[in-house]
Scaffold this active site. Structure first.
Site, mmCIF file in Angstrom:
data_model
loop_
_atom_site.group_PDB
_atom_site.id
_atom_site.type_symbol
_atom_site.label_atom_id
_atom_site.label_comp_id
_atom_site.label_asym_id
_atom_site.label_seq_id
_atom_site.Cartn_x
_atom_site.Cartn_y
_atom_site.Cartn_z
ATOM 1 N N LYS A 172 0.836 -1.210 0.000
ATOM 2 C CA LYS A 172 0.000 0.000 0.000
ATOM 3 C C LYS A 172 0.869 1.258 0.000
ATOM 4 O O LYS A 172 0.583 2.237 -0.696
ATOM 5 C CB LYS A 172 -0.933 -0.019 1.214
ATOM 6 C CG LYS A 172 -1.702 1.273 1.447
ATOM 7 C CD LYS A 172 -2.691 1.617 0.336
ATOM 8 C CE LYS A 172 -3.389 2.943 0.625
ATOM 9 N NZ LYS A 172 -4.281 3.363 -0.460
ATOM 10 N N LYS A 240 0.015 11.460 6.003
ATOM 11 C CA LYS A 240 0.282 10.338 6.923
ATOM 12 C C LYS A 240 0.902 9.156 6.173
ATOM 13 O O LYS A 240 1.894 8.570 6.614
ATOM 14 C CB LYS A 240 -1.053 9.924 7.572
ATOM 15 C CG LYS A 240 -1.012 8.596 8.254
ATOM 16 C CD LYS A 240 -2.258 7.740 8.218
ATOM 17 C CE LYS A 240 -3.292 7.773 7.203
ATOM 18 N NZ LYS A 240 -3.736 6.473 6.683
HETATM 19 P P1 NAP Z 1 -12.438 9.257 7.116
HETATM 20 O O1 NAP Z 1 -13.564 9.602 6.237
HETATM 21 O O2 NAP Z 1 -11.723 10.358 7.868
HETATM 22 O O3 NAP Z 1 -12.950 8.140 8.159
HETATM 23 C C1 NAP Z 1 -12.166 7.722 9.233
HETATM 24 C C2 NAP Z 1 -13.041 6.831 10.107
HETATM 25 O O4 NAP Z 1 -12.256 6.379 11.214
HETATM 26 C C3 NAP Z 1 -14.244 7.571 10.719
HETATM 27 O O5 NAP Z 1 -15.328 6.656 10.777
HETATM 28 C C4 NAP Z 1 -13.742 7.922 12.121
HETATM 29 O O6 NAP Z 1 -14.800 8.058 13.070
HETATM 30 C C5 NAP Z 1 -12.922 6.686 12.438
HETATM 31 N N1 NAP Z 1 -11.885 6.919 13.459
HETATM 32 C C6 NAP Z 1 -10.734 7.622 13.320
HETATM 33 N N2 NAP Z 1 -10.022 7.601 14.455
HETATM 34 C C7 NAP Z 1 -10.723 6.848 15.331
HETATM 35 C C8 NAP Z 1 -10.507 6.435 16.672
HETATM 36 N N3 NAP Z 1 -9.389 6.797 17.343
HETATM 37 N N4 NAP Z 1 -11.444 5.681 17.262
HETATM 38 C C9 NAP Z 1 -12.570 5.310 16.602
HETATM 39 N N5 NAP Z 1 -12.837 5.659 15.323
HETATM 40 C C10 NAP Z 1 -11.922 6.424 14.699
HETATM 41 O O7 NAP Z 1 -11.262 8.493 6.311
HETATM 42 P P2 NAP Z 1 -11.373 7.549 5.007
HETATM 43 O O8 NAP Z 1 -11.114 8.353 3.799
HETATM 44 O O9 NAP Z 1 -12.566 6.685 5.109
HETATM 45 O O10 NAP Z 1 -10.032 6.668 5.225
HETATM 46 C C11 NAP Z 1 -9.970 5.578 6.131
HETATM 47 C C12 NAP Z 1 -8.632 4.847 5.923
HETATM 48 O O11 NAP Z 1 -8.554 4.377 4.578
HETATM 49 C C13 NAP Z 1 -7.388 5.724 6.136
HETATM 50 O O12 NAP Z 1 -6.363 4.958 6.686
HETATM 51 C C14 NAP Z 1 -7.026 6.140 4.717
HETATM 52 O O13 NAP Z 1 -5.652 6.466 4.607
HETATM 53 C C15 NAP Z 1 -7.403 4.886 3.937
HETATM 54 N N6 NAP Z 1 -7.746 5.047 2.515
HETATM 55 C C16 NAP Z 1 -8.545 6.067 2.097
HETATM 56 C C17 NAP Z 1 -8.867 6.177 0.736
HETATM 57 C C18 NAP Z 1 -9.737 7.310 0.205
HETATM 58 O O14 NAP Z 1 -9.750 7.524 -1.019
HETATM 59 N N7 NAP Z 1 -10.489 7.998 1.034
HETATM 60 C C19 NAP Z 1 -8.395 5.225 -0.177
HETATM 61 C C20 NAP Z 1 -7.633 4.162 0.294
HETATM 62 C C21 NAP Z 1 -7.311 4.081 1.646
HETATM 63 P P3 NAP Z 1 -15.694 9.416 13.120
HETATM 64 O O15 NAP Z 1 -16.749 9.245 12.067
HETATM 65 O O16 NAP Z 1 -16.245 9.433 14.489
HETATM 66 O O17 NAP Z 1 -14.743 10.557 12.852
#
Ligand code: NAP
Length: 308
Positions: A172, A240
């Site tokens: 990744k 990150k």
């Molecule tokens: P996001 O929209 O910011 O969602 C993050 C999720 O994690 C939210 O549900 C948040 O809860 C929860 N969370 C974060 N810290 C937490 C904690 N300490 N305890 C409990 N829940 C927690 O991010 P995302 O875009 O979905 O990305 C999620 C992961 O996938 C990341 O590692 C990112 O690098 C990876 N990723 C993202 C993409 C993309 O295109 N977006 C593609 C591939 C991989 P709340 O709702 O309460 O804030």
């Protein structure tokens, strides 16, 4: 027997991924730190649990999709974490992007509880999450991956076993290096077209059938021209990931000069308070550096001149 699935972390990625697991027919229990994510899933037929421990108690396989390694550790090992409700034999599939070291540390901490880990981060963006076409890069035991493959197939099209624990995260991070450097190339091209007086939309149309074709050209550059900086993938998350790539490389005495450069540019976006925007905002760093304006939105005019 149908696997019972738990899903923790219902953000931009987790919410549509969990919906796809539900649509594939798996009984699904969910937990999210904040409420809106949970309601979207319960409205579709999932069961809400009061804690990650409770999700684990009701599941054979638990998926986590949170932000970074400390967040995974909190939901897995914290006071109300997965291990508090897990039976021996539970599988944790962590699909968060963390680091190879973090995956190995987590696997070691889970082992005494009889919980096995697959590190299985994804690529394909918010579009792939909605369409169920993600690529999933898995590290861990190959037989365990085969047992979990039907669940992963609900979310992704290409599921690749990369090696032992941590190998999924390594692949990744390789992906993120390529995505970020492509993004830099596209952003520089937009800046050059604008400053040279060529319509950036015309430039993109011309190059998109040739060797420069990419996911970034197809999906991110058009968002810039629509003046859409909403996150599919947040600047904070890309920063990150690049930090993890640089740390992993440093541990191997491997210089990654391009990665270091683009990481600094994402840091510049964060310094201006743009960490919550989508990674297409990288073009703004090029605009600041080159005193140029890439025209966008319905009112776009004055290509090449930075707004004063
Ligand atoms: P996001 O929209 O910011 O969602 C993050 C999720 O994690 C939210 O549900 C948040 O809860 C929860 N969370 C974060 N810290 C937490 C904690 N300490 N305890 C409990 N829940 C927690 O991010 P995302 O875009 O979905 O990305 C999620 C992961 O996938 C990341 O590692 C990112 O690098 C990876 N990723 C993202 C993409 C993309 O295109 N977006 C593609 C591939 C991989 P709340 O709702 O309460 O804030």
């Amino acid at each position: 027997m149908q696997l019972r699935v738990g899903f923790i972390g219902l953000g931009i990625m987790g919410r549509p991924m969990a919906l796809n697991v539900l649509r594939a027919g798996f009984p699904l229990t969910v937990w999210n730190r904040s409420r809106p994510g949970v309601e979207a899933l319960t409205a579709a037929g999932a069961t809400a649990a009061p804690s990650p421990a409770d999700v684990a108690a009701r599941s054979d396989v638990v998926i986590t999709m949170v932000t970074d390694a400390p967040d995974v550790e909190e939901v897995a090992l914290g006071p109300e974490g997965i291990v508090r409700g897990a039976r021996p034999g539970l599988t944790l599939i962590d699909m968060t992007t963390t680091s190879p070291d973090a995956a190995r540390r987590l696997a070691a901490a889970l082992a005494p509880h009889g919980v096995e880990l697959l590190d299985a981060p994804v690529t394909g963006g918010d579009v792939g999450a909605r369409e169920g076409t993600l690529t999933i890069m898995a590290g861990g035991d190959a037989a365990l991956l085969e047992r979990c493959r039907p669940v992963l197939a609900a979310m992704g099209r290409r599921i690749v076993h990369c090696g032992p624990t941590g190998a999924g995260q390594t692949v990744k991070l390789c992906n993120q290096i390529m995505v970020a450097l492509t993004n830099l190339g596209v952003s520089e091209a937009l800046a050059l077209a604008a400053k040279a007086g060529v319509d950036p939309a015309t430039m993109l149309e011309a190059v998109s059938g040739g060797a420069a074709r990419s996911w970034t050209v197809e999906h991110l550059a058009p968002r810039v021209l629509r003046d859409d900086f909403q996150p599919g993938f947040k600047v904070d998350h890309q920063a990150k990931d690049l930090r993890h790539a640089l740390e992993a490389a440093r541990g191997l005495a491997l210089p990654l000069p391009g990665t270091a450069l683009v990481h600094e540019l994402f840091t510049a976006l964060q310094a201006r308070g743009l960490g919550g925007e989508g990674t297409q905002a990288l073009v703004k760093a090029l605009e600041w550096l080159g005193d140029v304006w890439v025209p966008r939105g319905p009112w776009a005019e004055g290509a090449g001149e930075a707004p004063r």
